[in-house]
Design an enzyme around this catalytic site. Structure first.
Site, PDB file in Angstrom:
ATOM      1  CB  THR A 217      -0.851  -0.119   1.265  1.00 32.91           C
ATOM      2  OG1 THR A 217      -1.843  -1.173   1.211  1.00 32.91           O
ATOM      3  CG2 THR A 217      -1.441   1.216   1.538  1.00 32.91           C
ATOM      4  NE  ARG A 245      -9.955  -6.309   3.674  1.00 31.35           N
ATOM      5  CZ  ARG A 245      -8.727  -5.627   3.613  1.00 31.35           C
ATOM      6  NH1 ARG A 245      -8.634  -4.823   2.712  1.00 31.35           N
ATOM      7  NH2 ARG A 245      -7.912  -5.427   4.623  1.00 31.35           N
ATOM      8  N   GLY A 247     -10.785  -1.975   3.447  1.00 31.01           N
ATOM      9  CA  GLY A 247      -9.813  -2.180   4.449  1.00 31.01           C
ATOM     10  C   GLY A 247      -9.858  -0.918   5.057  1.00 31.01           C
ATOM     11  CG  ASP A 248      -6.057   0.062   7.140  1.00 32.13           C
ATOM     12  OD1 ASP A 248      -6.004  -0.476   6.084  1.00 32.13           O
ATOM     13  OD2 ASP A 248      -4.978   0.535   7.440  1.00 32.13           O
ATOM     14  CB  THR A 268       0.879  -0.100   5.144  1.00 37.59           C
ATOM     15  OG1 THR A 268       1.057  -1.127   4.360  1.00 37.59           O
ATOM     16  CG2 THR A 268       2.153   0.269   5.593  1.00 37.59           C
ATOM     17  N   GLY A 269      -0.702  -2.255   6.408  1.00 36.47           N
ATOM     18  CA  GLY A 269      -0.732  -3.500   7.015  1.00 36.47           C
ATOM     19  C   GLY A 269      -2.148  -4.236   7.104  1.00 36.47           C
ATOM     20  CB  THR A 270      -3.618  -7.141   8.677  1.00 34.11           C
ATOM     21  OG1 THR A 270      -2.455  -7.989   8.274  1.00 34.11           O
ATOM     22  CG2 THR A 270      -4.642  -7.967   8.472  1.00 34.11           C
TER      23      THR A 270
HETATM   24  N1  ASP Z   1      -3.914  -1.923   4.513  1.00 39.85           N
HETATM   25  C1  ASP Z   1      -4.322  -2.363   3.449  1.00 39.85           C
HETATM   26  C2  ASP Z   1      -5.801  -3.066   3.600  1.00 39.85           C
HETATM   27  O1  ASP Z   1      -5.895  -3.698   4.762  1.00 39.85           O
HETATM   28  C3  ASP Z   1      -3.264  -3.356   3.052  1.00 39.85           C
HETATM   29  C4  ASP Z   1      -1.876  -2.841   3.012  1.00 39.85           C
HETATM   30  O2  ASP Z   1      -1.767  -1.971   3.731  1.00 39.85           O
HETATM   31  O3  ASP Z   1      -1.326  -3.542   2.255  1.00 39.85           O
HETATM   32  O4  ASP Z   1      -6.375  -2.775   2.720  1.00 39.85           O
END
Ligand code: ASP
Length: 353
Positions: A217, A245, A247-248, A268-270
């Site tokens: 991201t 879905r 994301g954040d 960035t992350g889950t």
């Molecule tokens: N944060 C992003 C999401 O969950 C993914 C990512 O950071 O790569 O959509």
């Protein structure tokens, strides 16, 4: 002893009790920090050519944002220009190079926020806009809303005259391979190759397989000469995501936030963990109400709260007085920073500054 002769001694005692305030470094004229995703990024698993390509792409994006700010542009303009450049670069999971849904589509999320006015714009699940960050900004500036999703957001994009592309524009072989791997792991069928995707390219498919635990991201935080801050984030989300879905990144306060009273953050992350912890707003709240430094606030939320909940990822952040910080709990994060009068820094691994 006459009171008058006690005054110098009293003053000396007072000045010991109340030391002069620590010298706060002057605010830089401008500052910027960017990320290109966090994840399992380790030196011994990265080949030299790939590492060089990422460092070069990060340096070029940082230079673009710095150029806008140096010329007196606003933090919003710098965020938009920098994210656009990264969206057009197939190395990152945003715009061109985005990951695929389980159905083999690219559904893009993005958000932008202006710390001066608290205006924000975001889009989720858009499929035709070349630069989703510009669509997010258009939502902020040309509509009464903050967030638009799916076909409605696509229609708004067309109506506003933003550049539209065929779905094949976003296609990259390595992300398609990443989808194949992930669907195999999940026991789900592989969809047909999207219309408009280039024919399979053997040279590309023979490259070392992509490790999907790297996110990719992109996000930017910037401070301009007027002292205003802004944040923006853009992503394809997570590989093989399903059921619409989100994301954040497009959730204001989770993956993206900016307020001139505290700080600007891009994450960035889950995403599921960042949403549950409202990571970006939480960092700014610690700065605003607890008086933590930006670094302390970012580390509290990432190293303690996110890690404690089992989430992974990181943030870049800055304050209107020019503090820059990043924090991540993965082995690496593509990241870079620059400010007026300071040499730019581009880093990948945990042991780099
Ligand atoms: N944060 C992003 C999401 O969950 C993914 C990512 O950071 O790569 O959509």
């Amino acid at each position: 002893m006459p009171l008058k002769s006690l005054i110098p001694a009293l003053l000396a005692t007072l000045s010991l009790a109340c030391p002069a305030p620590a010298q706060v470094p002057p605010r830089p004229q401008w500052a910027i920090a960017i990320h290109g995703g966090a994840g399992v990024i380790e030196r011994d698993q990265m080949d030299a050519a790939t590492e060089a390509a990422y460092r070069q792409a990060m340096a070029a994006a940082l230079a673009e944002g710095s150029r806008v700010l140096q010329a007196g542009g606003s933090s919003l303009d710098a965020v938009e220009a920098t994210v656009r450049q990264m969206e057009d670069d197939p190395l990152f999971n945003a715009g061109r190079g985005a990951v695929f849904t389980a159905e083999g589509r690219n559904e893009l999320d993005a958000a932008i926020m202006d710390g001066a006015t608290l205006k924000a714009g975001s889009v989720a699940g858009v499929t035709r806009t070349r630069n989703p960050i510009s669509l997010a900004r258009t939502v902020m500036e040309k509509s009464p809303h903050v967030m638009m999703t799916g076909p409605g957001a696509d229609a708004f994009s067309r109506a506003q005259g933003l550049e539209q592309v065929e779905p094949g524009w976003f296609f990259t072989e390595r992300r398609w391979e990443g989808l194949e791997k992930e669907l195999k792991r999940l026991g789900l069928p592989m969809p047909t190759r999207p219309l408009g995707a280039p024919a399979p390219n053997k040279a590309v498919t023979e490259r070392p397989p992509l490790d999907e635990r790297k996110f990719g991201t992109v996000g930017v935080v910037a401070l301009d000469a007027r002292g205003n801050i802004a944040a923006g984030t853009s992503t394809g989300g997570t590989t093989a995501k399903r059921w619409g879905r989100v994301g954040d990144a497009p959730i204001i306060g989770a993956g993206t936030y900016a307020d001139d009273k505290s700080c600007a953050v891009s994450a960035t992350g889950t995403g599921e963990y960042f949403i549950r912890l409202t990571v970006a707003r939480e960092i700014c709240a610690l700065v605003q109400y607890r008086g933590l430094t930006l670094r302390q606030a970012a580390d509290t939320v990432i190293q303690q709260r996110l890690t404690g909940l089992g989430g992974d990822g990181g943030v870049v952040a800055l304050t209107p007085d020019g503090q820059l910080a990043w924090s991540f709990n993965t082995s690496g994060m593509y990241r870079a920073r620059a400010s007026a009068g300071q040499a730019p820094v581009v880093s990948i691994y945990k042991d780099e500054p």
